[in-house]
Design an enzyme around this catalytic site. Structure first.
Site, PDB file in Angstrom:
ATOM      1  N   LYS A 256      -1.752 -10.757   2.381  1.00 44.94           N
ATOM      2  CA  LYS A 256      -1.811 -10.555   0.931  1.00 44.94           C
ATOM      3  C   LYS A 256      -1.996 -11.936   0.305  1.00 44.94           C
ATOM      4  O   LYS A 256      -1.259 -12.359  -0.590  1.00 44.94           O
ATOM      5  CB  LYS A 256      -0.534  -9.871   0.440  1.00 44.94           C
ATOM      6  CG  LYS A 256      -0.584  -9.454  -1.030  1.00 44.94           C
ATOM      7  CD  LYS A 256      -1.663  -8.438  -1.331  1.00 44.94           C
ATOM      8  CE  LYS A 256      -1.579  -8.015  -2.806  1.00 44.94           C
ATOM      9  NZ  LYS A 256      -2.731  -7.175  -3.215  1.00 44.94           N
TER      10      LYS A 256
ATOM     11  N   ASP B 297       5.152  -3.994  10.151  1.00 44.98           N
ATOM     12  CA  ASP B 297       6.230  -3.014  10.231  1.00 44.98           C
ATOM     13  C   ASP B 297       5.878  -1.784   9.398  1.00 44.98           C
ATOM     14  O   ASP B 297       5.962  -0.634   9.859  1.00 44.98           O
ATOM     15  CB  ASP B 297       7.522  -3.664   9.731  1.00 44.98           C
ATOM     16  CG  ASP B 297       8.765  -2.830  10.023  1.00 44.98           C
ATOM     17  OD1 ASP B 297       8.653  -1.794  10.705  1.00 44.98           O
ATOM     18  OD2 ASP B 297       9.851  -3.213   9.557  1.00 44.98           O
TER      19      ASP B 297
ATOM     20  N   ASP C 255      -2.826  -3.919   0.939  1.00 43.96           N
ATOM     21  CA  ASP C 255      -2.957  -2.677   0.182  1.00 43.96           C
ATOM     22  C   ASP C 255      -4.248  -1.951   0.541  1.00 43.96           C
ATOM     23  O   ASP C 255      -4.278  -0.717   0.690  1.00 43.96           O
ATOM     24  CB  ASP C 255      -2.847  -2.924  -1.318  1.00 43.96           C
ATOM     25  CG  ASP C 255      -3.585  -4.174  -1.789  1.00 43.96           C
ATOM     26  OD1 ASP C 255      -4.115  -4.925  -0.943  1.00 43.96           O
ATOM     27  OD2 ASP C 255      -3.622  -4.406  -3.008  1.00 43.96           O
TER      28      ASP C 255
ATOM     29  N   TYR D  62      10.759 -11.753   7.881  1.00 46.58           N
ATOM     30  CA  TYR D  62      12.043 -11.419   8.509  1.00 46.58           C
ATOM     31  C   TYR D  62      12.679 -12.642   9.182  1.00 46.58           C
ATOM     32  O   TYR D  62      13.461 -12.507  10.111  1.00 46.58           O
ATOM     33  CB  TYR D  62      11.859 -10.321   9.556  1.00 46.58           C
ATOM     34  CG  TYR D  62      11.431  -8.972   9.010  1.00 46.58           C
ATOM     35  CD1 TYR D  62      11.311  -8.735   7.656  1.00 46.58           C
ATOM     36  CD2 TYR D  62      11.135  -7.930   9.876  1.00 46.58           C
ATOM     37  CE1 TYR D  62      10.907  -7.510   7.169  1.00 46.58           C
ATOM     38  CE2 TYR D  62      10.743  -6.684   9.402  1.00 46.58           C
ATOM     39  CZ  TYR D  62      10.618  -6.482   8.045  1.00 46.58           C
ATOM     40  OH  TYR D  62      10.221  -5.263   7.574  1.00 46.58           O
TER      41      TYR D  62
ATOM     42  N   ASP E 150       4.417   2.102  10.884  1.00 39.32           N
ATOM     43  CA  ASP E 150       5.079   3.360  10.558  1.00 39.32           C
ATOM     44  C   ASP E 150       4.120   4.336   9.886  1.00 39.32           C
ATOM     45  O   ASP E 150       4.152   5.541  10.149  1.00 39.32           O
ATOM     46  CB  ASP E 150       6.283   3.106   9.650  1.00 39.32           C
ATOM     47  CG  ASP E 150       7.525   2.677  10.415  1.00 39.32           C
ATOM     48  OD1 ASP E 150       7.394   2.383  11.629  1.00 39.32           O
ATOM     49  OD2 ASP E 150       8.615   2.625   9.821  1.00 39.32           O
TER      50      ASP E 150
END
Length: 363
Positions: A195, A252, A228, A142, A256
């Site tokens: 990742k 993020d 993942d 971001y 959630d």
């Protein structure tokens, strides 16, 4: 009696249900201040910055907004976003503008399972689940670096580049923050998420930094997990989690997921911290502006009230923060629940229930 410590708070309800939940949190905080015996007080200033403000002015916040906010002790934020304004404009024009310019590099998102609220996880029925996601909040995916070009080549030929930024300094400070937080928890463990098998530059730097920093915390258990696999672990083995630290995008998404597993995004509190305290920190629920229920009194105020507890903790009022979190739990256990968690209570009814619990306990 000495004068109370007065905290100057900038309230930015912004859009949709933000106004409703910020009002709920302010009511609770003011009640706690009134019951504190003159120990502390709040001085509120509310700002109208929002998508409606953008429609009128062409800006999401006043041109000198950052200069104005700089003098406050904290910012209490609602939610940003409305169908009439593109999301990338509303987010970058207000929330991210504040986070990045005030170097609020540590985003804390607790994942807490409340009594009385049904979780979609079967393990929640007989396991003590409680963890916190630590999100790098200033760079990563971001960072806002990139651009769009070559549209002149004709339809279908435009190119867009979105560049993730990872700095060794940025990685180290959020990873150390996570380790320091883990030392304060019952289980001293940090799970690092990347990742790096596919993103071989920035996230390998993250992994290498994590390994190096971990040597300074021999008392803290560690693991490195691909994002993942961590998403699967949130569902299949959540009892093994304590502090999860990840990049801006990965944290993020995972936070959630954690809130949904706890029962609702309406429960999710967060703190955007400038741990160096050079700028004010910002406290907000993470449920979004929810245009579909805005103005109907159905919003869950638990996330905003929990964010208020994080603000109290930031001010060094740890006992008050613990009381407020316990009052949220007691309200949920008593079955005073909004529709998102299976109840039929209104926003103000949940707020009144929290106030009622607090009034029954000694300050």
């Amino acid at each position: 009696m000495s004068a109370p410590t007065t905290y100057k708070i900038a309230a930015i309800p912004a859009d949709g249900v933000g106004a409703e939940v910020v009002a709920a949190g302010r009511t609770v905080l003011d009640a706690m201040a009134a019951a504190s015996g003159g120990t502390f007080a709040f001085d509120w200033t509310e700002f109208p910055w929002s998508c409606e403000y953008y429609t009128r002015t062409g800006r999401m916040m006043a041109e000198d907004g950052l200069d104005v906010l700089r003098d406050f002790d904290a910012i209490y934020f609602g939610a940003v976003g409305w169908p009439s304004v593109p999301d990338h404009i509303s987010l970058w024009g207000l929330r991210l503008k504040i986070c990045q310019n005030f170097d609020q590099w540590a985003n804390i998102r607790p994942v807490h399972f409340h009594p009385g609220i049904t979780s979609p996880l079967r393990k929640a029925d007989d396991a003590d689940l409680d963890w916190v996601v630590v999100r790098e909040n200033s760079e990563g995916e971001y960072a806002g670096l990139g651009g769009r070009n070559l549209s002149g080549r004709g339809e279908g030929n435009e190119v867009a580049l979105q560049t993730a930024l990872f700095t060794e300094r940025g990685c180290e400070r959020i990873i150390r923050f996570a380790f320091d937080l883990a030392r304060e928890r019952p289980r001293k463990k940090v799970s690092s998420v990347t990742k790096s098998n596919a993103q071989q530059f920035g996230m390998v730097l993250w992994d290498e930094t994590f390994t190096r920093v971990a040597r300074d915390y021999p008392d803290v258990e560690t693991e490195s997990v691909l994002v993942d696999a961590m998403a699967a672990k949130f569902v299949l083995k959540p009892e093994d989690l304590s502090v999860v630290v990840a990049s801006n995008l990965n944290a993020d998404i995972l936070s959630d997921l954690g809130s949904a597993l706890a029962g609702s995004l309406g429960l999710a509190a967060s703190a955007n911290l400038n741990p160096d305290r050079r700028f004010p920190s910002m406290f907000e629920p993470v449920h979004g502006s929810a245009p579909d229920i805005a103005g109907r009194g159905l919003a869950n105020p638990a996330g905003a009230i929990g964010s208020a507890a994080l603000m109290l903790d930031h001010f060094g009022l740890q006992a008050e923060a613990a009381r407020l979190n316990a009052a949220i739990e007691a309200t949920a256990a008593a079955g005073v629940l909004t529709p998102d968690v299976g109840g039929n209570a209104k926003t103000d009814e949940v707020t009144e229930a929290v106030l009622g619990v607090l009034s029954e306990w000694p300050a």
